[in-house]
Design a protein around this motif. Structure first.
Motif, PDB file in Angstrom:
ATOM      1  N   PHE A   1      -2.736  -1.710 -12.926  1.00 27.26           N
ATOM      2  CA  PHE A   1      -2.227  -3.085 -12.928  1.00 27.26           C
ATOM      3  C   PHE A   1      -1.505  -3.389 -11.611  1.00 27.26           C
ATOM      4  O   PHE A   1      -1.696  -4.434 -11.006  1.00 27.26           O
ATOM      5  CB  PHE A   1      -1.273  -3.300 -14.115  1.00 27.26           C
ATOM      6  CG  PHE A   1      -1.973  -3.732 -15.350  1.00 27.26           C
ATOM      7  CD1 PHE A   1      -2.116  -5.066 -15.655  1.00 27.26           C
ATOM      8  CD2 PHE A   1      -2.518  -2.799 -16.211  1.00 27.26           C
ATOM      9  CE1 PHE A   1      -2.783  -5.471 -16.794  1.00 27.26           C
ATOM     10  CE2 PHE A   1      -3.193  -3.189 -17.352  1.00 27.26           C
ATOM     11  CZ  PHE A   1      -3.328  -4.530 -17.647  1.00 27.26           C
TER      12      PHE A   1
ATOM     13  N   LEU B   1      -1.968  -2.044  -8.792  1.00 26.11           N
ATOM     14  CA  LEU B   1      -2.937  -2.140  -7.693  1.00 26.11           C
ATOM     15  C   LEU B   1      -3.692  -3.461  -7.722  1.00 26.11           C
ATOM     16  O   LEU B   1      -3.944  -4.066  -6.679  1.00 26.11           O
ATOM     17  CB  LEU B   1      -3.909  -0.963  -7.785  1.00 26.11           C
ATOM     18  CG  LEU B   1      -4.803  -0.782  -6.575  1.00 26.11           C
ATOM     19  CD1 LEU B   1      -3.963  -0.406  -5.371  1.00 26.11           C
ATOM     20  CD2 LEU B   1      -5.834   0.292  -6.822  1.00 26.11           C
ATOM     21  N   PHE B   2      -4.027  -3.932  -8.928  1.00 28.86           N
ATOM     22  CA  PHE B   2      -4.743  -5.203  -9.008  1.00 28.86           C
ATOM     23  C   PHE B   2      -3.831  -6.345  -8.539  1.00 28.86           C
ATOM     24  O   PHE B   2      -4.286  -7.266  -7.846  1.00 28.86           O
ATOM     25  CB  PHE B   2      -5.227  -5.447 -10.443  1.00 28.86           C
ATOM     26  CG  PHE B   2      -6.332  -6.466 -10.527  1.00 28.86           C
ATOM     27  CD1 PHE B   2      -7.545  -6.245  -9.884  1.00 28.86           C
ATOM     28  CD2 PHE B   2      -6.170  -7.644 -11.238  1.00 28.86           C
ATOM     29  CE1 PHE B   2      -8.567  -7.178  -9.950  1.00 28.86           C
ATOM     30  CE2 PHE B   2      -7.192  -8.584 -11.308  1.00 28.86           C
ATOM     31  CZ  PHE B   2      -8.385  -8.343 -10.663  1.00 28.86           C
TER      32      PHE B   2
ATOM     33  N   LEU C   1       0.832  -1.200   0.000  1.00 24.59           N
ATOM     34  CA  LEU C   1       0.000   0.000   0.000  1.00 24.59           C
ATOM     35  C   LEU C   1       0.869   1.253   0.000  1.00 24.59           C
ATOM     36  O   LEU C   1       0.669   2.171  -0.808  1.00 24.59           O
ATOM     37  CB  LEU C   1      -0.937   0.003   1.218  1.00 24.59           C
ATOM     38  CG  LEU C   1      -1.756   1.276   1.369  1.00 24.59           C
ATOM     39  CD1 LEU C   1      -2.665   1.479   0.173  1.00 24.59           C
ATOM     40  CD2 LEU C   1      -2.560   1.254   2.644  1.00 24.59           C
TER      41      LEU C   1
ATOM     42  N   THR D   1      -1.544  -5.977  -6.294  1.00 20.51           N
ATOM     43  CA  THR D   1      -1.576  -5.843  -4.835  1.00 20.51           C
ATOM     44  C   THR D   1      -2.808  -6.517  -4.248  1.00 20.51           C
ATOM     45  O   THR D   1      -2.731  -7.242  -3.250  1.00 20.51           O
ATOM     46  CB  THR D   1      -1.589  -4.352  -4.457  1.00 20.51           C
ATOM     47  OG1 THR D   1      -0.486  -3.726  -5.087  1.00 20.51           O
ATOM     48  CG2 THR D   1      -1.509  -4.153  -2.967  1.00 20.51           C
ATOM     49  N   ALA D   2      -3.979  -6.291  -4.903  1.00 22.95           N
ATOM     50  CA  ALA D   2      -5.227  -6.872  -4.399  1.00 22.95           C
ATOM     51  C   ALA D   2      -5.156  -8.397  -4.409  1.00 22.95           C
ATOM     52  O   ALA D   2      -5.571  -9.057  -3.447  1.00 22.95           O
ATOM     53  CB  ALA D   2      -6.398  -6.380  -5.247  1.00 22.95           C
ATOM     54  N   LEU D   3      -4.603  -8.958  -5.491  1.00 19.15           N
ATOM     55  CA  LEU D   3      -4.533 -10.422  -5.570  1.00 19.15           C
ATOM     56  C   LEU D   3      -3.561 -10.977  -4.530  1.00 19.15           C
ATOM     57  O   LEU D   3      -3.824 -12.018  -3.904  1.00 19.15           O
ATOM     58  CB  LEU D   3      -4.124 -10.862  -6.974  1.00 19.15           C
ATOM     59  CG  LEU D   3      -5.125 -10.516  -8.074  1.00 19.15           C
ATOM     60  CD1 LEU D   3      -4.638 -11.003  -9.421  1.00 19.15           C
ATOM     61  CD2 LEU D   3      -6.496 -11.124  -7.782  1.00 19.15           C
TER      62      LEU D   3
ATOM     63  N   VAL E   1      -0.609  -7.024   3.211  1.00 18.86           N
ATOM     64  CA  VAL E   1       0.146  -6.408   2.125  1.00 18.86           C
ATOM     65  C   VAL E   1       1.593  -6.132   2.530  1.00 18.86           C
ATOM     66  O   VAL E   1       2.345  -5.552   1.769  1.00 18.86           O
ATOM     67  CB  VAL E   1      -0.506  -5.096   1.632  1.00 18.86           C
ATOM     68  CG1 VAL E   1      -1.727  -5.384   0.795  1.00 18.86           C
ATOM     69  CG2 VAL E   1      -0.820  -4.169   2.772  1.00 18.86           C
TER      70      VAL E   1
ATOM     71  N   PHE F   1       0.564  -9.255 -12.334  1.00 21.19           N
ATOM     72  CA  PHE F   1       0.011  -7.900 -12.437  1.00 21.19           C
ATOM     73  C   PHE F   1       0.941  -6.869 -11.803  1.00 21.19           C
ATOM     74  O   PHE F   1       1.173  -5.789 -12.350  1.00 21.19           O
ATOM     75  CB  PHE F   1      -1.372  -7.844 -11.787  1.00 21.19           C
ATOM     76  CG  PHE F   1      -2.470  -8.338 -12.670  1.00 21.19           C
ATOM     77  CD1 PHE F   1      -2.973  -7.541 -13.679  1.00 21.19           C
ATOM     78  CD2 PHE F   1      -2.994  -9.607 -12.499  1.00 21.19           C
ATOM     79  CE1 PHE F   1      -3.979  -7.989 -14.505  1.00 21.19           C
ATOM     80  CE2 PHE F   1      -4.010 -10.069 -13.331  1.00 21.19           C
ATOM     81  CZ  PHE F   1      -4.498  -9.263 -14.331  1.00 21.19           C
TER      82      PHE F   1
ATOM     83  N   TYR G   1      -2.911  -9.592  -1.718  1.00 24.87           N
ATOM     84  CA  TYR G   1      -3.623  -9.475  -0.442  1.00 24.87           C
ATOM     85  C   TYR G   1      -4.584 -10.641  -0.276  1.00 24.87           C
ATOM     86  O   TYR G   1      -4.692 -11.228   0.817  1.00 24.87           O
ATOM     87  CB  TYR G   1      -4.358  -8.137  -0.381  1.00 24.87           C
ATOM     88  CG  TYR G   1      -5.286  -8.008   0.793  1.00 24.87           C
ATOM     89  CD1 TYR G   1      -4.789  -7.942   2.087  1.00 24.87           C
ATOM     90  CD2 TYR G   1      -6.666  -7.960   0.602  1.00 24.87           C
ATOM     91  CE1 TYR G   1      -5.644  -7.837   3.167  1.00 24.87           C
ATOM     92  CE2 TYR G   1      -7.523  -7.851   1.675  1.00 24.87           C
ATOM     93  CZ  TYR G   1      -7.006  -7.801   2.959  1.00 24.87           C
ATOM     94  OH  TYR G   1      -7.854  -7.707   4.025  1.00 24.87           O
ATOM     95  N   GLY G   2      -5.264 -11.000  -1.346  1.00 25.26           N
ATOM     96  CA  GLY G   2      -6.161 -12.148  -1.281  1.00 25.26           C
ATOM     97  C   GLY G   2      -5.406 -13.436  -0.982  1.00 25.26           C
ATOM     98  O   GLY G   2      -5.886 -14.298  -0.245  1.00 25.26           O
TER      99      GLY G   2
END
Lengths: 508, 99
Positions: free
Chosen positions: A197, A199-200, A153, A202-204, A212, A237, A206-207
């Motif tokens: 890209f 950020l996506f 983040l 990062t989201a994955l 993070v 990504f 995190y999942g």
């Protein structure tokens, strides 16, 4: 609930830089127009120097601060120092106002329409766009955070703080404003696309791991290798977002246009400092967070590194514009640097950091020289205009040749030492065939560097040949720093190599 | 609640946004597509926060909104200056670069 303790001392470089930038915004609002420029220049240089002093004082720190959000360790401090040095030299170029008879490199008012009555009046009255300085300081501040970010983040926010001011600065050129605005639009659209890209990714991630923070992701990769699909997609990504920033093939399309269209001091800053910051962040995220998955991402990096140095070197052969040629050369250099990232060893980390410093300072010097070769419509960047420059101004042609030889990696220049140490560490990491390809690409690249030298020295000046303008001490200083570093680190690189070697461990 | 459905929806939205950036020619539409990609990321973060049972993802979504707002300011400023100069917001038309 516990609050993280704020590590004031370790954060001082960042606080100084962003604080000075915020004060700069207030200066724009409240100081009278005539006194803004001296105040802004004083603020910028004072902040850069103070931040650099604090980085030096913090040397040797090795800890994670702010509840794991940032890391202050050898690589972070080394790269922060490099960014601040490059920032100082680039700020000298930005402050230049004698080489263009109508003012500095930036539009009198970026909001005035090109070719309009407003624009002519603003120029005639000698207005200056002093907003350049706070924007520049914000960008440097973002870079300082970017190389020290220890969670995704913070890294994303730092990426945006670094990039958003640069999008604006790219569109503010005084001459050829349509070109400059177009460069800003391209840079903005592709930059925003790439951060989405990132950020996506990062989201994955995190999942995948539920956190993070780099250490959390690392621990999760070693502990439970389930949901591998999520991990691999996240890495893909994330890496695409970072590769856009360092202009690696196939994400390089924006670089030549943006380099050509932006005001030259900003091109210099962008080419040098963004590369340092983006590679610094990439090294940390790949080594610390994703080091456990190295066998998954390393082959991709090999392929992209090879593509990048070949495509950069080969397309540069066909360029007839000096700025575009240097853009493709910077793409080729990104390929060599990726080789260092993919080697994943302490030696490779030190070599990459050394390469970044030498490449950065030489690049700023080279763009400083480009800003001196002008005709009546501004900078003359076509290769024809450089024909026979060696006879008109031996000093400019000599310094430019030195930078080109350094980019080509000729011995006794800093570029050679940098290239050699990266190739050596890559060979030690087992990718000998890739080093062979890289040497081949260097040979191709040397061809177009030498071609420019031939054009400058071994052809007669024609009526198209541009004039060389005498700069003030600021640009001269920037070029002299570049020349001095290129020669000094080429002949006697050991102290800086030692410094890089002593700063080559990431804190976990 | 099953977060997988939300993640799939977010992925579809992200892809629509990415395709929009690549094929649309109006700078404003391209810009909206980028915003859609960022919002798809937000949805992913929130869905995963639900799955992991921690609040990190929800907090990150706030940061992303703020960053997206900052990006709107900068992006619209650039698009506005170009539009005022050329009376068009097409990203194909400005093609002075590349030769």
């Amino acid at each position: 609930m516990t609050f993280p303790e704020i590590a004031w001392v370790q954060l001082t470089p960042v606080i100084i830089m962003l604080g000075a930038a915020a004060i700069g915004v207030l200066v724009e609002a409240f100081a009278p127009r005539t006194s803004r420029r001296p105040i802004q220049m004083f603020l910028t240089f004072a902040a850069l120097i103070a931040a650099f002093v604090m980085v030096v004082i913090n040397a040797g720190t090795f800890e994670v601060i702010m509840d794991g959000a940032m890391a202050v360790d050898g690589p972070a401090l080394f790269l922060q120092g490099s960014i601040l040095l490059i920032g100082m030299v680039a700020a000298l170029l930005i402050s230049e106002r004698t080489i263009d008879p109508s003012g500095d490199a930036f539009a009198a008012r970026a909001s005035a329409m090109p070719g309009s009555l407003d624009e002519r009046q603003f120029t005639a009255r000698g207005y200056f766009q002093t907003e350049v300085w706070p924007l520049f300081m914000f960008s440097v501040g973002g870079m300082l955070v970017f190389v020290a970010a220890n969670d995704l983040l913070v890294m994303f926010v730092a990426l945006e703080i670094m990039s958003l001011p640069l999008y604006l600065l790219a569109g503010m050129a005084r001459r050829r404003r349509l070109l400059s605005q177009e460069a800003a639009l391209k840079y903005f659209v592709l930059g925003a696309f790439s951060s989405a890209f990132f950020l996506f990714g990062t989201a994955l991630l995190y999942g995948y791991s539920g956190t993070v923070s780099f250490t959390g992701i690392q621990a999760h990769i070693t502990a439970q290798p389930q949901m591998l699909g999520l991990l691999l997609a996240g890495i893909a990504f994330l890496v695409v977002g970072l590769l856009f920033k360092v202009s690696a093939v196939p994400f390089h399309a924006w670089a030549p246009d943006v380099y050509q269209g932006s005001p030259t001091p900003i091109t210099a800053f962008m080419a040098a400092a963004v590369k340092v910051a983006a590679f610094g962040a990439m090294l940390r995220v790949m080594y610390v967070a994703l080091g456990g998955a190295v066998w998954d991402w390393r082959p991709v990096f090999w392929v992209i590194a090879a593509l990048t140095f070949f495509v950069g070197s080969i397309i540069a052969l066909a360029q007839t514009d000096i700025k575009r040629m240097l853009a493709y050369s910077s793409i080729a250099h990104a390929g060599f640097l990726l080789l260092g990232v993919a080697s994943v060893s302490r030696e490779a980390l030190a070599a990459t950091m050394f390469y970044l410093v030498t490449y950065g300072l030489a690049t700023v010097g080279a763009f400083g020289l480009i800003s001196l070769v002008r005709n009546e419509s501004g900078e003359a960047t076509s290769l024809d205009a450089w024909r026979g420059i060696g006879k008109k101004s031996p000093a400019v042609a000599g310094a430019f040749s030195l930078f080109l030889l350094s980019f080509a990696g000729i011995p006794l220049t800093a570029g050679f030492v940098g290239k050699f140490s990266i190739f050596a560490s890559a060979a030690a990491a087992g990718s000998v065939w890739l080093v062979f390809l890289a040497v081949l690409a260097s040979a191709i690249a040397a061809f177009f560097y030498v071609r420019v030298i031939v054009v400058m020295y071994f052809s007669e000046p024609t009526e198209k040949t541009a004039d060389v303008v005498m700069p003030s001490w600021a640009t001269t200083g920037a070029i002299v720093v570049g020349v001095a570093v290129t020669i000094a680190l080429g002949v006697f690189p050991q102290p800086v190599l030692d410094l890089a070697m002593s700063a080559n461990i990431f804190v976990h | 609640m099953d977060p997988v459905a939300y993640v799939i929806l977010a992925t579809i939205l992200f892809c629509i946004g990415a395709v929009g950036v690549l094929v649309r020619r109006n700078a404003i539409v391209v810009f909206m597509s980028v915003e859609m990609m960022l919002n798809a990321c937000n949805l992913t973060f929130v869905a995963f926060a639900q799955m992991h049972g921690n609040l990190d993802g929800q907090m990150i979504a706030f940061f992303v909104m703020i960053v997206a707002a900052a990006e709107v300011v900068v992006g619209l400023a650039i698009i506005m200056t170009i539009f005022r100069t050329r009376r068009s917001a097409s990203i194909d038309e400005p093609s002075l670069l590349r030769n």
